[in-house]
Motif scaffolding. Sequence first.
Motif, PDB file in Angstrom:
ATOM      1  N   HIS A 358       0.733  -1.125   0.012  1.00 34.51           N
ATOM      2  CA  HIS A 358      -0.040  -0.028  -0.118  1.00 34.51           C
ATOM      3  C   HIS A 358       0.633   1.216  -0.014  1.00 34.51           C
ATOM      4  O   HIS A 358       0.524   2.274  -0.716  1.00 34.51           O
ATOM      5  CB  HIS A 358      -0.804  -0.041   1.108  1.00 34.51           C
ATOM      6  CG  HIS A 358      -2.270  -0.709   0.942  1.00 34.51           C
ATOM      7  ND1 HIS A 358      -2.402  -2.122   1.226  1.00 34.51           N
ATOM      8  CD2 HIS A 358      -3.372  -0.494   0.812  1.00 34.51           C
ATOM      9  CE1 HIS A 358      -3.201  -2.743   0.976  1.00 34.51           C
ATOM     10  NE2 HIS A 358      -4.250  -1.668   0.654  1.00 34.51           N
ATOM     11  N   ALA A 359       1.880   1.375   0.976  1.00 35.18           N
ATOM     12  CA  ALA A 359       2.824   2.329   0.851  1.00 35.18           C
ATOM     13  C   ALA A 359       3.339   2.679  -0.383  1.00 35.18           C
ATOM     14  O   ALA A 359       3.814   4.002  -1.062  1.00 35.18           O
ATOM     15  CB  ALA A 359       3.825   2.276   2.093  1.00 35.18           C
ATOM     16  N   GLY A 360       4.010   1.551  -0.885  1.00 35.28           N
ATOM     17  CA  GLY A 360       4.784   1.860  -2.280  1.00 35.28           C
ATOM     18  C   GLY A 360       3.765   2.253  -3.467  1.00 35.28           C
ATOM     19  O   GLY A 360       4.207   3.143  -4.221  1.00 35.28           O
ATOM     20  N   ALA A 361       2.506   1.830  -3.424  1.00 35.30           N
ATOM     21  CA  ALA A 361       1.585   2.106  -4.421  1.00 35.30           C
ATOM     22  C   ALA A 361       1.112   3.697  -4.205  1.00 35.30           C
ATOM     23  O   ALA A 361       1.020   4.378  -5.191  1.00 35.30           O
ATOM     24  CB  ALA A 361       0.278   1.373  -4.363  1.00 35.30           C
ATOM     25  N   VAL A 363       3.298   5.938  -2.734  1.00 37.50           N
ATOM     26  CA  VAL A 363       4.355   6.853  -3.274  1.00 37.50           C
ATOM     27  C   VAL A 363       4.429   7.135  -4.845  1.00 37.50           C
ATOM     28  O   VAL A 363       4.925   7.864  -5.237  1.00 37.50           O
ATOM     29  CB  VAL A 363       5.633   6.131  -2.823  1.00 37.50           C
ATOM     30  CG1 VAL A 363       6.800   6.781  -3.534  1.00 37.50           C
ATOM     31  CG2 VAL A 363       5.715   6.083  -1.316  1.00 37.50           C
ATOM     32  N   TRP A 364       3.933   5.777  -5.385  1.00 35.37           N
ATOM     33  CA  TRP A 364       3.596   6.017  -6.995  1.00 35.37           C
ATOM     34  C   TRP A 364       2.599   7.115  -7.191  1.00 35.37           C
ATOM     35  O   TRP A 364       2.712   7.810  -8.071  1.00 35.37           O
ATOM     36  CB  TRP A 364       3.643   4.394  -7.628  1.00 35.37           C
ATOM     37  CG  TRP A 364       3.142   4.682  -9.088  1.00 35.37           C
ATOM     38  CD1 TRP A 364       4.052   4.852 -10.252  1.00 35.37           C
ATOM     39  CD2 TRP A 364       2.020   4.818  -9.693  1.00 35.37           C
ATOM     40  NE1 TRP A 364       3.326   4.982 -11.376  1.00 35.37           N
ATOM     41  CE2 TRP A 364       1.943   4.808 -11.061  1.00 35.37           C
ATOM     42  CE3 TRP A 364       0.516   4.680  -9.120  1.00 35.37           C
ATOM     43  CZ2 TRP A 364       1.050   4.942 -11.783  1.00 35.37           C
ATOM     44  CZ3 TRP A 364      -0.319   4.606  -9.882  1.00 35.37           C
ATOM     45  CH2 TRP A 364      -0.186   4.809 -11.380  1.00 35.37           C
ATOM     46  N   ALA A 365       1.516   7.012  -6.686  1.00 35.85           N
ATOM     47  CA  ALA A 365       0.197   7.781  -6.960  1.00 35.85           C
ATOM     48  C   ALA A 365       0.345   9.311  -6.554  1.00 35.85           C
ATOM     49  O   ALA A 365      -0.178  10.057  -7.408  1.00 35.85           O
ATOM     50  CB  ALA A 365      -0.888   7.045  -6.350  1.00 35.85           C
ATOM     51  N   LEU A 366       0.865   9.503  -5.478  1.00 36.30           N
ATOM     52  CA  LEU A 366       0.855  10.849  -4.837  1.00 36.30           C
ATOM     53  C   LEU A 366       1.252  11.948  -5.939  1.00 36.30           C
ATOM     54  O   LEU A 366       0.493  12.909  -6.087  1.00 36.30           O
ATOM     55  CB  LEU A 366       1.581  10.987  -3.657  1.00 36.30           C
ATOM     56  CG  LEU A 366       0.879  10.495  -2.318  1.00 36.30           C
ATOM     57  CD1 LEU A 366       1.604  10.584  -0.980  1.00 36.30           C
ATOM     58  CD2 LEU A 366      -0.295  11.660  -2.037  1.00 36.30           C
ATOM     59  N   PRO A 367       2.565  11.768  -6.388  1.00 40.81           N
ATOM     60  CA  PRO A 367       3.057  12.567  -7.664  1.00 40.81           C
ATOM     61  C   PRO A 367       1.980  12.952  -8.620  1.00 40.81           C
ATOM     62  O   PRO A 367       1.500  14.106  -8.971  1.00 40.81           O
ATOM     63  CB  PRO A 367       4.186  12.368  -7.885  1.00 40.81           C
ATOM     64  CG  PRO A 367       4.768  11.473  -7.014  1.00 40.81           C
ATOM     65  CD  PRO A 367       3.609  10.744  -6.365  1.00 40.81           C
ATOM     66  N   HIS A 368       1.383  11.906  -8.992  1.00 38.08           N
ATOM     67  CA  HIS A 368       0.428  12.198 -10.085  1.00 38.08           C
ATOM     68  C   HIS A 368      -0.953  12.709  -9.693  1.00 38.08           C
ATOM     69  O   HIS A 368      -1.427  13.662 -10.508  1.00 38.08           O
ATOM     70  CB  HIS A 368      -0.025  10.497 -10.821  1.00 38.08           C
ATOM     71  CG  HIS A 368       0.872   9.713 -11.556  1.00 38.08           C
ATOM     72  ND1 HIS A 368       2.230   9.208 -10.793  1.00 38.08           N
ATOM     73  CD2 HIS A 368       1.229   9.662 -12.730  1.00 38.08           C
ATOM     74  CE1 HIS A 368       2.969   8.634 -11.750  1.00 38.08           C
ATOM     75  NE2 HIS A 368       2.450   8.978 -12.953  1.00 38.08           N
ATOM     76  N   ALA A 369      -1.550  12.351  -8.582  1.00 41.12           N
ATOM     77  CA  ALA A 369      -2.529  13.089  -8.037  1.00 41.12           C
ATOM     78  C   ALA A 369      -2.336  14.507  -7.714  1.00 41.12           C
ATOM     79  O   ALA A 369      -3.006  15.356  -8.224  1.00 41.12           O
ATOM     80  CB  ALA A 369      -3.021  12.382  -6.849  1.00 41.12           C
ATOM     81  N   ALA A 370      -1.163  14.959  -7.242  1.00 38.97           N
ATOM     82  CA  ALA A 370      -0.948  16.453  -7.078  1.00 38.97           C
ATOM     83  C   ALA A 370      -1.058  16.907  -8.219  1.00 38.97           C
ATOM     84  O   ALA A 370      -1.414  17.984  -8.253  1.00 38.97           O
ATOM     85  CB  ALA A 370       0.287  16.352  -6.221  1.00 38.97           C
ATOM     86  N   ALA A 371      -0.234  16.572  -9.269  1.00 38.61           N
ATOM     87  CA  ALA A 371       0.002  17.182 -10.587  1.00 38.61           C
ATOM     88  C   ALA A 371      -1.376  17.218 -11.312  1.00 38.61           C
ATOM     89  O   ALA A 371      -1.695  18.273 -11.963  1.00 38.61           O
ATOM     90  CB  ALA A 371       0.777  16.211 -11.564  1.00 38.61           C
TER      91      ALA A 371
END
Length: 809
Positions: A358-361, A363-371
């Motif tokens: 969950h944590a790894g996923a 970390v991958w998703a946060l930059p995309h969501a913020a952008a």
Amino acid sequence: MENVLPPAEELRLLDGELAQLDARRAWLLGRRAWLVQTLQSAAHGPAGPTRPTGPVWPSRPSRPAGPETSPPSAQNVLLALGGILLTIAAIAFTLVSWGHMGIGGRSLVLGAVTVTALAVPALLLRRGLTSTAESVAALGLVLTVLDAYALHRAALTQTDALGYTAAAAAVLAAVWAGYGSVLVKLRTPLPAAVVAAQLPLPLWALAEGEGLWATAWATLATAAIDTVIALAAKPAAVRGLAVAGAAATGGWSLLAGLYLSVTAHTTALALEPALLLLAAAGLALGAGWRAPSAAPVTATVAGLATVAATGALLGTALPEHWTVPGYLLCAVLLLTAARTPAPRGILTGLGLASALIHAGALVWALPHAAAAALTPLASVTDVWSGTPAMASPPPGTPAALVVMATVAAALLAAPRLLPAYALPRTPMSAAAFALAWLTAFAVPAALDLPYAPTVAAQLLTTAAALAVASASSRAADAGAVATAAGAPGRAVGVTALVCGPAGALAVALLALGTQAATFAALGVLAVASGAAAVRARGAVRAVLASATVVWATGLAGAGAAAAGLPAHQAGLVLLAVPAATALLAVRLRTRPVALPVELTGAAAGLVAIGLAVPHAPTLALVLAVAGVVAAGTAVRPERRPVAGYAAAVLFVAATWVRLAASEVSVPEAYSLPVTVPALAVGLLRRRRDPEASSWTAYGPGLAATLVPSLFTAWGDTHWPRPLLLGAAALAITLIGARQRLQALLVLGGTVLSLVALHELAPYVVQAVGALPRWLPPALAGLLLLAAGATYEQRLRDARRLRDTLSRMR
């Protein structure tokens, strides 16, 4: 090595210890006799005994010089050195001197020596010479390796080197294991057998040349053998080596399987590494089941391997950018498996593995969501330039939002799925809210909505966050405990209080694209913040009320811009905000929210002053209106100490700016009519209230004339104005000193000093120009020396002056 001594050596050691005990006993007896004599002499007379003039009893008995090393240590060193030398000799005999003797003879000699070296330890163990047996056995093990090498060089030269090494390692591991099982007192053979057992299968796979997958399966089989040994063996050294071997070979298999699964582009290619990973997971899970102390670690490895295997199979069937959600889905299923009736260590490991995925996923998703959340802002290139064309979100945004929502749901469900682990619900709920809010805020960009729906959706998300912050503060104020179905907890409220204003700022900037969107967004934000503030409690209410004032200020500024007013006139419009907050504070009065609202309104007033700075006449008017607002605030007793001074400063500043803007050359004609009645009012106040400060009573009136006159005098080349101003300042200073009035003394003295400096400045410049260049530094140095010499006295004088001024009114 064991420290078993021969009888003769042990007897010598015991004799030495007994001799030391005898010497200690003799010293104690002598000391006892002297103490008895001392007590008897004290009982018969005051003189007491005299200590013998000869040597006194030693504080500790002298010990005979002994050997610096114990016999067992020396024995071990000698045995180790002997074994090393014999090993070197055997290696040299095998590798270097091979050509000096026939092949058959050399093999017979080496074989005979090996058999002898392996047989002698049994005889030595029967006689109790364990250390010697250990050394000879180690030599025998090395000789078996040399025998294998000699056999290859002598008779099997055509055999493949890797294949022969694998077979030789297997044979040696079996021989050493059997040898160690027979001679159980020897500590070297069994660990050596474990080390040798790591080589056969990987070397065989390399020899066959089947590629990475075959090597991975071979290392996994080796890890299985190591696991069996670690679970069944009793010696600690054997277990430790087996665990290390299992970790190394199993870790290599996992890395190889992970690499093959990630690089597989079809389900068929991903099937074999998936089987490898699942086999490794089964092995790790079985080891954890049999060894409860290692269960959390092995179950974590098993969980990660299972998710890697199933996620890779699922990822090959999913579109691009959806691989990570596939892995996350497998982790969610793994989390549900934690409810099975398994040992606690197993469940802990599986839960940890799911949390890591969950944590790894995330970390991958946060930059995309913020952008994606900030993508709409890139569409606004200028204020009120028209409906902007919305920019496309980054690739993978929908998948990232699905990951964010899934992780948020998992955070909310984890305390219920794992009730026995007492997971911290409050931080997990706060993190879930933050993820859910960011997901909702980025949804319009992910769906590629037009401009107006995007603004509306983000406004709705922001208003929801403000409502949650208000509800949480009300629940906390009532002492309610937050549950999953009840009011949000304090941590959720704090998170919402951060998310709400952040989203409000983003949507306000986005709304600058069109005039209608700007008014709509600012109006909705002001109403939402105000409504949330009315229902909120404590510090949350103060924050939301201040935010309401900010959005109201934005509305006033937008209205001025829509009316086509220039910036300095927009400052006049913004003064409505501090005026409104001052009136609202009268009603709020003693409530804690009153001060934050007033301070925010005062900040809006500062913005208004800043906008009016380029236009002096408007600036004077803005300062005067702000002074009126401050004076109205000073009517309230609790605000008088600050607002009264602020009003005086604003009024005086407005007067100065107005005189400067009108280019008045004789400011006294305008300032004296203000100064005289102001001083009269101050005098009346001082008579009614002797405790009133001289700054409040006389400061504004004096400053209204003195300061403009001072600025005018500095630009005046004639002498009457400086003379009259200096005389007036001198009179004010003397009156202040006589009446002990701080404002008169400070203002009069400051103006008098500046006038005198202005008048003397030309002569000082002329005199300095006529002086030698070395003289000013010399005078400065002398001044510093003098100041240093009288530093303490000057400090006392400064403190005395400060105390005198502080006692004045």
